[in-house]
Scaffold this motif. Structure first.
Motif, PDB file in Angstrom:
ATOM      1  N   LEU A 273       0.839  -1.203   0.000  1.00  0.00           N
ATOM      2  CA  LEU A 273       0.000   0.000   0.000  1.00  0.00           C
ATOM      3  C   LEU A 273       0.868   1.244   0.000  1.00  0.00           C
ATOM      4  CD1 LEU A 273      -2.480   1.808   0.492  1.00  0.00           C
ATOM      5  CD2 LEU A 273      -2.490   1.038   2.867  1.00  0.00           C
TER       6      LEU A 273
ATOM      7  N   ARG B 274       0.509   5.251   0.166  1.00  0.00           N
ATOM      8  CA  ARG B 274      -0.491   6.222   0.607  1.00  0.00           C
ATOM      9  C   ARG B 274       0.154   7.601   0.629  1.00  0.00           C
ATOM     10  NH1 ARG B 274      -5.806   7.770   2.053  1.00  0.00           N
ATOM     11  NH2 ARG B 274      -6.266   7.168   4.194  1.00  0.00           N
TER      12      ARG B 274
ATOM     13  N   HIS C   4      -0.626  11.949   0.885  1.00  0.00           N
ATOM     14  CA  HIS C   4      -1.427  13.174   0.971  1.00  0.00           C
ATOM     15  C   HIS C   4      -0.526  14.303   0.479  1.00  0.00           C
ATOM     16  CE1 HIS C   4      -4.270  11.005   3.511  1.00  0.00           C
ATOM     17  NE2 HIS C   4      -3.260  10.634   4.274  1.00  0.00           N
TER      18      HIS C   4
ATOM     19  N   HIS D  18      -7.121   6.363  -6.773  1.00  0.00           N
ATOM     20  CA  HIS D  18      -7.092   5.045  -6.134  1.00  0.00           C
ATOM     21  C   HIS D  18      -6.675   4.041  -7.200  1.00  0.00           C
ATOM     22  CE1 HIS D  18      -9.243   2.431  -2.854  1.00  0.00           C
ATOM     23  NE2 HIS D  18      -8.080   1.920  -3.225  1.00  0.00           N
TER      24      HIS D  18
ATOM     25  N   MET E 168      -1.874  -1.672  -3.911  1.00  0.00           N
ATOM     26  CA  MET E 168      -2.854  -0.588  -3.989  1.00  0.00           C
ATOM     27  C   MET E 168      -2.189   0.739  -3.626  1.00  0.00           C
ATOM     28  SD  MET E 168      -4.996  -1.764  -0.596  1.00  0.00           S
ATOM     29  CE  MET E 168      -4.796  -3.521  -0.861  1.00  0.00           C
TER      30      MET E 168
ATOM     31  N   VAL F  95      -3.344   4.995  -2.781  1.00  0.00           N
ATOM     32  CA  VAL F  95      -4.336   6.059  -2.650  1.00  0.00           C
ATOM     33  C   VAL F  95      -3.579   7.372  -2.493  1.00  0.00           C
ATOM     34  CG1 VAL F  95      -6.303   6.955  -1.364  1.00  0.00           C
ATOM     35  CG2 VAL F  95      -5.955   4.492  -1.515  1.00  0.00           C
TER      36      VAL F  95
ATOM     37  N   ASP G  52      -4.132  11.638  -2.505  1.00  0.00           N
ATOM     38  CA  ASP G  52      -5.072  12.755  -2.589  1.00  0.00           C
ATOM     39  C   ASP G  52      -4.310  14.071  -2.669  1.00  0.00           C
ATOM     40  OD1 ASP G  52      -5.042  11.947   0.545  1.00  0.00           O
ATOM     41  OD2 ASP G  52      -5.297  14.111   0.366  1.00  0.00           O
TER      42      ASP G  52
ATOM     43  N   SER H 211       2.638  13.853   3.037  1.00  0.00           N
ATOM     44  CA  SER H 211       2.803  12.640   3.824  1.00  0.00           C
ATOM     45  C   SER H 211       2.796  11.463   2.858  1.00  0.00           C
ATOM     46  CB  SER H 211       1.642  12.517   4.817  1.00  0.00           C
ATOM     47  OG  SER H 211       1.532  11.205   5.298  1.00  0.00           O
TER      48      SER H 211
ATOM     49  N   SER I 284       3.465   7.029   2.812  1.00  0.00           N
ATOM     50  CA  SER I 284       3.834   5.812   3.521  1.00  0.00           C
ATOM     51  C   SER I 284       3.744   4.627   2.563  1.00  0.00           C
ATOM     52  CB  SER I 284       2.927   5.584   4.735  1.00  0.00           C
ATOM     53  OG  SER I 284       1.573   5.586   4.370  1.00  0.00           O
TER      54      SER I 284
ATOM     55  N   ILE J  67       3.509   0.561   2.827  1.00  0.00           N
ATOM     56  CA  ILE J  67       3.337  -0.617   3.664  1.00  0.00           C
ATOM     57  C   ILE J  67       3.720  -1.829   2.824  1.00  0.00           C
ATOM     58  CG2 ILE J  67       1.756  -1.922   5.127  1.00  0.00           C
ATOM     59  CD1 ILE J  67       2.030   0.995   6.003  1.00  0.00           C
TER      60      ILE J  67
ATOM     61  N   TYR K 135       7.607   5.497   6.507  1.00  0.00           N
ATOM     62  CA  TYR K 135       6.709   6.641   6.693  1.00  0.00           C
ATOM     63  C   TYR K 135       7.509   7.928   6.491  1.00  0.00           C
ATOM     64  CZ  TYR K 135       4.317   2.878   9.195  1.00  0.00           C
ATOM     65  OH  TYR K 135       3.746   1.677   9.535  1.00  0.00           O
TER      66      TYR K 135
ATOM     67  N   HIS L 278      -9.671  11.526   5.573  1.00  0.00           N
ATOM     68  CA  HIS L 278      -8.923  10.292   5.313  1.00  0.00           C
ATOM     69  C   HIS L 278      -8.488   9.691   6.647  1.00  0.00           C
ATOM     70  CE1 HIS L 278      -8.657  11.605   1.112  1.00  0.00           C
ATOM     71  NE2 HIS L 278      -8.370  12.799   1.615  1.00  0.00           N
TER      72      HIS L 278
ATOM     73  N   TYR M 227      -3.855   1.353  11.028  1.00  0.00           N
ATOM     74  CA  TYR M 227      -2.982   0.187  10.900  1.00  0.00           C
ATOM     75  C   TYR M 227      -2.695  -0.391  12.279  1.00  0.00           C
ATOM     76  CZ  TYR M 227      -1.873   2.476   6.429  1.00  0.00           C
ATOM     77  OH  TYR M 227      -1.938   3.089   5.204  1.00  0.00           O
TER      78      TYR M 227
ATOM     79  N   PHE N 256     -15.247   2.454  -3.453  1.00  0.00           N
ATOM     80  CA  PHE N 256     -14.388   1.627  -4.306  1.00  0.00           C
ATOM     81  C   PHE N 256     -13.255   1.140  -3.416  1.00  0.00           C
ATOM     82  CE2 PHE N 256     -10.455   1.268  -6.866  1.00  0.00           C
ATOM     83  CZ  PHE N 256     -10.829   0.164  -7.626  1.00  0.00           C
TER      84      PHE N 256
ATOM     85  N   ARG O 176      -9.903  -1.724  -2.587  1.00  0.00           N
ATOM     86  CA  ARG O 176      -8.936  -2.759  -2.914  1.00  0.00           C
ATOM     87  C   ARG O 176      -8.686  -3.551  -1.641  1.00  0.00           C
ATOM     88  NH1 ARG O 176      -7.044  -4.599  -7.641  1.00  0.00           N
ATOM     89  NH2 ARG O 176      -4.964  -4.825  -6.751  1.00  0.00           N
TER      90      ARG O 176
ATOM     91  N   PHE P 252      -0.102 -10.135   4.134  1.00  0.00           N
ATOM     92  CA  PHE P 252       0.895 -10.364   5.176  1.00  0.00           C
ATOM     93  C   PHE P 252       0.858 -11.768   5.785  1.00  0.00           C
ATOM     94  CE2 PHE P 252      -0.596  -5.962   5.329  1.00  0.00           C
ATOM     95  CZ  PHE P 252       0.575  -5.297   5.041  1.00  0.00           C
TER      96      PHE P 252
ATOM     97  N   LEU Q 172      -5.266  -6.280   4.418  1.00  0.00           N
ATOM     98  CA  LEU Q 172      -4.909  -4.931   3.978  1.00  0.00           C
ATOM     99  C   LEU Q 172      -6.014  -4.443   3.040  1.00  0.00           C
ATOM    100  CD1 LEU Q 172      -2.603  -2.751   4.001  1.00  0.00           C
ATOM    101  CD2 LEU Q 172      -1.770  -3.790   1.897  1.00  0.00           C
TER     102      LEU Q 172
ATOM    103  N   THR R  81      -7.836  -0.678   1.134  1.00  0.00           N
ATOM    104  CA  THR R  81      -8.027   0.762   0.940  1.00  0.00           C
ATOM    105  C   THR R  81      -9.427   0.970   0.374  1.00  0.00           C
ATOM    106  OG1 THR R  81      -6.878   0.525  -1.183  1.00  0.00           O
ATOM    107  CG2 THR R  81      -5.631   1.495   0.628  1.00  0.00           C
TER     108      THR R  81
ATOM    109  N   THR S 143     -12.039   4.016  -1.127  1.00  0.00           N
ATOM    110  CA  THR S 143     -12.457   5.376  -1.485  1.00  0.00           C
ATOM    111  C   THR S 143     -13.908   5.539  -1.071  1.00  0.00           C
ATOM    112  OG1 THR S 143     -10.912   5.684  -3.322  1.00  0.00           O
ATOM    113  CG2 THR S 143     -12.986   6.893  -3.441  1.00  0.00           C
TER     114      THR S 143
ATOM    115  N   HIS T  99      -6.606  12.637   8.488  1.00  0.00           N
ATOM    116  CA  HIS T  99      -6.282  13.797   7.661  1.00  0.00           C
ATOM    117  C   HIS T  99      -7.606  14.406   7.212  1.00  0.00           C
ATOM    118  CE1 HIS T  99      -2.373  11.702   7.397  1.00  0.00           C
ATOM    119  NE2 HIS T  99      -1.861  12.887   7.128  1.00  0.00           N
TER     120      HIS T  99
END
Lengths: 324, 376
Positions: free
Chosen positions: A149, A151, A153, A206, A214, A216, A218, A231, A233, A235, A242, B164, B168, B236, B238, B243, B255, B257, B259, B289
């Motif tokens: 992932l 991510r 911002h 996305h 994946m 995301v 913004d 920001s 990150s 994963i 991070y 947002h 985790y 939407f 994923r 893991f 995991l 995400t 929207t 956020h």
């Protein structure tokens, strides 16, 4: 490999030249010899170039023997014509992203470089920022395992006057996400307000990637005047990274609630990408960010636009993106 | 004295509490017990449950010096209880809560509301029909979340535009993905979750495997709902098992995400996962956020916290301790007591909990179909 320093022409505005000043001083195996701009004298002074010329045509005609590569940081809507002119003259290229307004224009530029047998490198892609370099390095060495992932911002103040195009806004992150996962996304879904055009002040991307990855991302241009916020990150299956302005914030007390002082990442990325060009030219190797990367980013951005317009997921079918 | 007679605003004597199964997390019942308006009175469950259920119920009852009855209706009839705290396996949550509501008890329930929207609907209807209060246990009173709520309510960032949430948990869930050899059988969900009880990693315990969206999604979506007051309309998502072999073998995500498209043009996203012990020095990054028309908020849900590090520190010991976290438990119980007294809604009521479950269900479907899904 050549022992002679790679001679560079900076093609762009004096404001752009400022970004290259530190890099020009620290560059190994290369130096700026020519500055090309309407206010070329100022640009030449900033990067230490001996020759200042008002146009690329003039530079190629009268000083063509003084540089091996052109660093093009003119606005992207000028880039294709400028880049093709330099490529046709046998100059290697570092073109600031976005390279062109459209994928077709970008492909024409890359084709010109291929015909001329010169290096085509893409700059200002976010890949060379120190935080991203660290993440890319740890991913490539397997320290974080498989990317899962990504991510991001990326917020900035409200724009007055002319606003960035969607292309300018998202190009770097699209390229970076593709780099992180080593593939183009299989699914693309995007939200925007109030539209995908220059008036948009918010975009959310996305992406789905092969093997369950994946991302995301913004973007917002709604902050009050002042610094932005970033920001990021990653994963991974074995670990995570991070890079967050929130973590890199200091406090300033002047009464009332303290103000936040955010430490940025500096301009080291400019040196890194310039060094990558010089090394690629000197060693006759492919640059780290080249034509294939550029086309991949444009394909995905086209898919983003399609998703914004349709309100639906756009899926990769073979080499194309189609609305679901 | 009828239950309605008891629900007077000036009442101060404690509500008698039935702990209606406490086989998963005991933090809900313990949290309720912290508040002077609640008195744990009896633990009860159905007799036909497996031995491990009875053992855990009995252990909790013993620790609190209260009886354990293998007969729910008898416990209700004989102990004059007014409130039920349900913390069973998720697949029994709604059934037990409906029975409690039908008996006229107010209900505090652990998350998730259910894995079945039909069950959620049944519970929403039972709560309304019996005019009892229902609280889904949540983290909305954590100090950082309260601070965010206050800043938004004061208009400090203007009209909300986007929100947002990262949620985790840096915890393992058994062996890593790819560690099972082809000649080994898939990991059994229930066996693995029963074994995880000692570490508190058994939020998904039950016969039905659950992914992280189902197990933990309630928390971030409860933040989002409280802070925005908006319903989620479309998602939407994923989802993947990235893991843990346990999740691969049981075809559930660790995991995700999502929207989020909400009422009033509000948009947002959720990033959520059980990302492994090694992935964060703390329990995991949990952040909000929030973008408004006039500003933004970046909130770390864990703060305030204190970091404690020392030589030979046990690896399982939390190095960063949340300060004021137990306030959340007290404030939830306090909120529920007020809701009972006033006949009002607590901070996370049944319809909102149902809406959260519907968002989770839509996200899971979207993850499977790779399409945008309406939340119903």
């Amino acid at each position: 490999m050549t022992d002679s320093p790679i001679r560079l022409a900076l093609v762009g505005s004096p404001e752009g030249a400022v970004n290259w000043r530190d890099a020009a001083q620290r560059l190994r195996g290369g130096r700026f010899t020519v500055a090309v701009d309407a206010n070329a004298t100022a640009a030449a002074e900033v990067v230490g170039a001996a020759t200042a010329v008002a146009s690329l045509e003039a530079a190629l005609k009268t000083h063509g023997g003084e540089f091996d590569a052109a660093v093009i940081c003119s606005p992207h809507y000028h880039n294709p014509a400028v880049a093709r002119l330099a490529a046709d003259a046998g100059k290697h290229l570092l073109v600031e992203a976005p390279v062109a307004r459209t994928r077709t224009e970008a492909e024409a530029t890359i084709a010109a470089c291929d015909r001329a047998g010169v290096c085509f490198a893409v700059g200002q892609t976010l890949r060379f920022y120190p935080g991203n370099q660290t993440i890319i390095d740890r991913l490539s060495r397997g320290k974080l395992g498989e990317p899962g992932l990504w991510r991001v911002h990326r917020w900035r103040e409200k724009q007055s006057g002319s606003q960035s195009s969607l292309l300018e806004w998202i190009y770097g992150d699209v390229d970076l996400a593709i780099c992180m996962f080593g593939a183009r996304p299989t699914e693309v879904y995007a939200l925007g307000r109030p539209g995908a055009g220059p008036a948009a002040d918010y975009v959310q991307l996305h992406f789905g990637f092969p093997a369950g990855g994946m991302a995301v991302v913004d973007y917002s241009a709604t902050l009050p005047p002042g610094p932005g916020y970033e920001s990021a990150s990653m994963i991974g299956s074995k670990g995570a990274a991070y890079a967050d302005d929130h973590h890199n914030t200091h406090l300033l007390y002047r009464g009332g609630n303290p103000a936040a002082l955010i430490s940025g990442q500096g301009r080291g990325h400019v040196l890194h990408e310039l060094q990558a060009l010089v090394d690629a030219v000197a060693n006759q190797t492919a640059p780290p960010v080249g034509g294939d990367d550029c086309i991949a980013a444009h394909q995905v951005i086209d898919a983003v636009v399609s998703s914004l317009e349709s309100g639906q997921v756009v899926r990769k079918q073979g080499d194309r993106y189609e609305p679901v | 004295m009828s239950l309605s007679d008891r629900n007077v605003s000036n009442r101060q004597d404690p509500f008698r509490v039935l702990v209606l199964s406490v086989v998963k997390h005991s933090y809900v019942a313990r949290g309720v017990a912290l508040h002077p308006r609640f008195e744990l009175t009896v633990v009860a469950d159905d007799a036909n449950n497996p031995d491990w259920v009875h053992e855990r119920n009995k252990k909790f009852a013993h620790e609190h010096g209260i009886p354990y009855l293998r007969d729910v209706e008898r416990a209700i009839a004989e102990h004059d209880v007014e409130v039920a705290v349900v913390s069973s396996e998720a697949d029994r949550h709604c059934a037990l809560s409906v029975r409690a509501a039908d008996a006229g008890l107010h209900v505090i329930q652990d998350k998730p509301m259910s894995n079945s929207l039909a069950e959620c609907d049944r519970l929403v209807e039972a709560v309304a029909r019996n005019n009892v209060r229902f609280l889904m246990w949540n983290r909305n009173f954590l100090p950082a979340v309260v601070q965010a709520r206050e800043a938004i309510a004061e208009g400090q960032i203007g009209t909300l535009r986007a929100i947002h949430v990262d949620f985790y948990f840096a915890k393992d869930a058994g062996p890593p993905k790819g560690s099972r050899s082809p000649d080994q059988p898939p990991i059994d969900w229930l066996e693995a979750l029963l074994a995880a009880h000692v570490t508190g990693g058994d939020g998904g315990v039950g016969s039905e495997p659950m992914g992280e969206l189902s197990i933990e999604g309630c928390y971030p979506l409860a933040y989002l709902t409280m802070l925005t007051g908006a319903k989620v309309r479309r998602v939407f998502a994923r989802t993947t098992a990235h893991f843990h072999q346990l999740c691969v073998d049981n075809d559930v995500e660790d995991l995700a995400t999502v929207t989020l498209e909400m009422e009033g043009g509000l948009v947002g996203s959720l990033a959520l996962g059980r990302i492994g012990d090694a992935s964060h020095p703390d329990i995991g990054e949990i952040k909000l956020h929030i973008l408004g028309s006039e500003g933004a908020l970046v909130i770390s849900e864990a703060r305030p916290e204190i970091g404690v590090y020392y030589r030979d520190q046990p690896p399982q010991e939390f190095r960063n301790q949340r300060l004021l976290a137990t306030d959340n438990d007290y404030l939830l119980a306090d909120d529920f007591a007020r809701a009972i007294d006033a006949g009002s809604d607590p901070i996370l009521n049944a319809p909102t909990s149902r809406a959260i479950t519907a968002t989770v269900a839509a996200a899971i479907e979207s993850g499977r179909t790779a399409a945008v899904v309406d939340v119903v």
